[in-house]
Write an enzyme that holds these catalytic residues in place. Structure first.
Site, PDB file in Angstrom:
ATOM      1  N   ASP A 129       0.819  -1.209   0.000  1.00  0.00           N
ATOM      2  CA  ASP A 129       0.000   0.000   0.000  1.00  0.00           C
ATOM      3  C   ASP A 129       0.857   1.264   0.000  1.00  0.00           C
ATOM      4  O   ASP A 129       0.388   2.330   0.393  1.00  0.00           O
ATOM      5  CB  ASP A 129      -0.918   0.011   1.230  1.00  0.00           C
ATOM      6  CG  ASP A 129      -2.336  -0.424   0.881  1.00  0.00           C
ATOM      7  OD1 ASP A 129      -2.572  -0.803  -0.282  1.00  0.00           O
ATOM      8  OD2 ASP A 129      -3.212  -0.387   1.767  1.00  0.00           O
ATOM      9  N   ASP A 138       3.313  -9.091   9.345  1.00  0.00           N
ATOM     10  CA  ASP A 138       3.570  -7.681   9.084  1.00  0.00           C
ATOM     11  C   ASP A 138       4.954  -7.513   8.471  1.00  0.00           C
ATOM     12  O   ASP A 138       5.779  -8.430   8.487  1.00  0.00           O
ATOM     13  CB  ASP A 138       3.454  -6.870  10.370  1.00  0.00           C
ATOM     14  CG  ASP A 138       2.004  -6.604  10.747  1.00  0.00           C
ATOM     15  OD1 ASP A 138       1.114  -6.906   9.926  1.00  0.00           O
ATOM     16  OD2 ASP A 138       1.752  -6.108  11.861  1.00  0.00           O
ATOM     17  N   ASP A 191       7.708  -6.158   9.254  1.00  0.00           N
ATOM     18  CA  ASP A 191       8.956  -6.291  10.017  1.00  0.00           C
ATOM     19  C   ASP A 191       9.117  -7.669  10.649  1.00  0.00           C
ATOM     20  O   ASP A 191      10.025  -7.869  11.455  1.00  0.00           O
ATOM     21  CB  ASP A 191       9.019  -5.224  11.109  1.00  0.00           C
ATOM     22  CG  ASP A 191       7.862  -5.322  12.086  1.00  0.00           C
ATOM     23  OD1 ASP A 191       6.729  -5.534  11.619  1.00  0.00           O
ATOM     24  OD2 ASP A 191       8.073  -5.187  13.302  1.00  0.00           O
ATOM     25  N   ASP A 215      -7.629  -6.775  13.719  1.00  0.00           N
ATOM     26  CA  ASP A 215      -7.250  -8.082  14.250  1.00  0.00           C
ATOM     27  C   ASP A 215      -8.136  -8.485  15.424  1.00  0.00           C
ATOM     28  O   ASP A 215      -8.605  -9.623  15.499  1.00  0.00           O
ATOM     29  CB  ASP A 215      -5.778  -8.077  14.659  1.00  0.00           C
ATOM     30  CG  ASP A 215      -5.382  -6.832  15.432  1.00  0.00           C
ATOM     31  OD1 ASP A 215      -6.286  -6.047  15.806  1.00  0.00           O
ATOM     32  OD2 ASP A 215      -4.183  -6.640  15.674  1.00  0.00           O
TER      33      ASP A 215
END
EC number: 2.4.1.-
Length: 698
Positions: A272, A331, A333, A425
């Site tokens: 994104d 995610d 990282d 989430d």
């Protein structure tokens, strides 16, 4: 298995006149009339299309472009039309917002007003406390001081002048009218404090029982032993990211090295990013791994709505998702180990009610500075105690948003990803629980990730984590009350999961230690017990540190910092509860791109040199290679030339002055423990307010 073409393959167009050069097709997916999504599957065609575009920019197709057919140039024009349509749609949306004031805009203005209101309240409180301190100092200087004012009130003959008379009237007024409300509020906060402490103690006892009985989810036998005949299910791996150039390379690399049959899993890189240079770098990384045989696709949304939830929702709408049974989410990282899928997927075997398998987070930079050490204490307790106990005894906990594997059927039956909050989430976890799905937590399966190293990044992260649940509670409460689940599960969701751990904790922490305690210094008739200020908080901090025993030397800084963060958490809780504008904010947490081990960076550098450049030279145009190298150089040089500056946080500074003023007043009443607590807490607020904790922002 790579996804079937949902657009038109064009690799064969570029194969003509190229000596039969082979390549993976590019898929340009037009999934909506506004051309909002572009999906690239494979390196060759994307590189060729970009080469053609560069050639057109340099002279209308001279040189190499002379041999290209009209059909080839048509595809280039189609890509440009897609980009123009996306930009036009973005411009139209922006223009519409100028003339139409949405509810979110109104809520945002209200949220900013509430923030100013809170700061104004703190400033007013500080001004009154300074005035009260001046009065008390004058009384002390004139010998009017009373260590325990309730023991003796001067007679009329003892009053010395109008100033002394006014001071005696002030003492009587605060004893008759101010003391009672403060005592009532303090008793209410103490009650909430005791309830929350009991909840924390019960969780720790549950964790101790799990350790004592060695309770944990287990896999029956070894499904991957040779000759076992294990049928590997189809797994979709999703990596959502947004302008995260520091970590994209290592996260994609870790996902591509998962030990799973390549024909049985597909990686979706859900980009994104609004920065086109970052998009180019991520595309090149995807192309590198695709050329090595990994089933990986790149997806970019031109219209980026719904933040992370919108990104995941868009990815799940692909036609080929129906061929997959499970989806693993990481995610940008996060760096899963190669055996991650082998440690998580088998738990679904023979357990049709299992909807989620959540792994634990492990941090590569937990010892980077004091801020990361304190975060590590909090998160170790969260995973080791809260998540593990709830998973074992309740089969329910909040999904952490990453490092987890979902059964796609559970996602679909629970309504999929919704864009209504910034805690998508937790939203999907609550809805799946209401539909009867069970969760398990694997405490021994760890996925490496990063902690925010600057206070600014951590503060924004905590604001989102504490405003979103309250907003979600407003939306989910009717569904919880009408859900077909047992009453004790409803009570657990409402009373424990939402109210006690998400609302009461930040409320009493801020009110008790930042409002009531300073008040009692200026209204000594309403005194807080010492055990509330010192003994019980220290015991609770000790319980929090038990899962990370190496952090024991930081028990006092941890206690002070948690009270300091209560300002941010309280403000976030209020914004989420009353649906203010700041509860809709989503700011990507700043990453530093740290590797887990020293040899990881060496391996990444070797892969970049040995694999990226030689292979990209065969697949990407010379102009694109130059652009990539320039981006790499800017990425490496930017941190060196950036100047770091401290940011000043006005609320924290104002509270620091308030607490230090109250500490000065406590000296006049000879309240030793109160003085030291207020002094150290005030200094803690001062350090945070001046941004002296953690790494400074660029």
């Amino acid at each position: 298995m790579a996804p079937p073409g949902v657009g038109v393959g064009v690799a064969y167009l570029w194969g003509k006149g190229r000596g039969g050069r082979k390549g993976t097709p590019v898929v340009v997916t037009m999934e909506s009339p506004n051309y909002s999504v572009v999906e690239v599957d494979g390196p060759d065609a994307e590189a060729e299309l970009r080469t053609a575009a560069v050639a057109m920019d340099k002279g209308g197709g001279r040189g190499r472009s002379r041999s290209r057919t009209a059909r080839q140039l048509t595809w280039v024009l189609l890509l440009r039309a897609r980009r123009a349509a996306g930009r036009l749609a973005s411009f139209a949306a922006a223009a519409a917002r100028r003339f139409r004031r949405s509810p979110a805009d109104a809520a945002d203005e209200l949220g900013r007003g509430r923030g100013r209101l809170m700061y104004g309240f703190i400033r007013g409180f500080l001004a009154l406390s300074l005035l009260a301190l001046a009065v008390e100092l004058a009384a002390y200087w004139n010998g009017w001081r009373l260590r325990r004012p309730e023991l003796h009130v001067p007679e009329a003959v003892e009053i010395e002048g109008w100033a002394h008379s006014a001071y005696i009237s002030w003492m009587s007024f605060r004893a008759d009218y101010i003391r009672r409300p403060i005592e009532f509020l303090s008793k209410a906060c103490i009650l909430l404090f005791v309830i929350q402490s009991m909840d924390r103690l019960v969780l720790c006892l549950g964790c101790f029982w799990i350790k004592l009985r060695k309770i944990k989810p287990r896999i029956e036998g070894d499904p991957f032993r040779e000759g076992s005949g294990y049928q590997h299910p189809m797994v979709l791996v999703q990596i959502p990211m947004c302008n995260e150039k520091e970590v994209y390379e290592q996260s994609i690399s870790a996902a591509c090295q998962l030990d799973w049959p390549r024909e049985k899993f597909l990686i979706q890189v859900l980009d994104d990013s609004s920065d086109e240079s970052i998009q180019l770098l991520i595309k090149a990384e995807v192309s590198k791994w695709s050329h090595q045989g990994v089933n990986i696709v790149y997806r970019h949304r031109v219209l980026r709505t719904g933040y992370k939830a919108g990104n995941l929702k868009s990815a799940m709408s692909c036609d080929y998702v129906k061929d997959y049974e499970f989806v693993a989410i990481f995610d940008a990282d996060f760096q899963p180990t190669p055996d991650f899928l082998k440690k998580t997927i088998p738990h679904f075997e023979g357990n049709p009610e299992l909807g989620l398998v959540q792994a634990r987070w492990s941090f590569v930079n937990k010892d980077e500075n004091l801020l990361t050490r304190l975060q590590n204490i909090n998160l170790c307790f969260h995973f080791e105690v809260e998540q593990q106990v709830n998973g074992v005894f309740l089969n329910f906990f909040g999904f952490n948003g990453t490092a987890g594997v979902w059964r796609i059927q559970a996602l679909e039956e629970s309504g999929g990803w919704l864009e209504r909050t910034t805690v998508e989430d937790m939203d999907i976890a609550v809805r799946a629980h209401l539909n009867g799905w069970k969760f398990i937590f694997l405490n021994d399966v760890k996925v490496l990730c990063e902690l925010p190293e600057s206070y600014e990044a951590y503060r924004k992260q905590q604001h989102r984590w504490h405003s979103g649940p309250m907003h979600l509670f407003r939306l989910c409460l009717p569904d919880i009350l009408t859900a077909k689940i047992s009453s004790w599960k409803k009570a657990n969701l409402i009373l424990l999961f939402f109210l006690l751990r998400k609302l009461i904790l930040p409320f009493y922490s801020f009110t008790l230690f930042c409002v009531i305690l300073p008040l009692t210094m200026f209204v000594p008739e309403a005194e807080l017990p010492v055990w509330v200020i010192c003994y019980v908080p220290v015991c609770m901090s000790f319980l929090n540190i038990l899962p990370s025993p190496r952090s024991f030397p930081f028990i006092v800084p941890y206690l002070l910092f948690e009270n300091t963060m209560s300002v941010t958490k309280f403000n976030a809780m209020v914004s989420g509860l009353f649906k203010l504008g700041s509860s809709y904010e989503w700011i990507v947490t700043k990453k530093s791109g740290r590797s887990s081990e020293s040899d990881l960076s060496t391996a990444a550098e070797r892969d970049t040199k040995d694999l990226t450049l030689p292979r990209l030279q065969k697949q990407i145009s010379e102009s694109e290679l130059i652009e990539l190298k320039m981006q790499k150089e800017r990425q490496e040089k930017a941190p060196l030339g950036a100047k770091k500056a401290n940011k000043v946080y006005k609320k924290e500074l104002a509270l620091s002055l308030l607490l230090l003023t109250a500490a000065t007043r406590s000296l006049l009443s000879a309240q030793g423990i109160h003085f030291y607590f207020l002094l150290f807490q005030g200094v803690s607020f001062l350090f945070v307010g001046l941004d002296l904790i953690g790494e400074q922002i660029d």
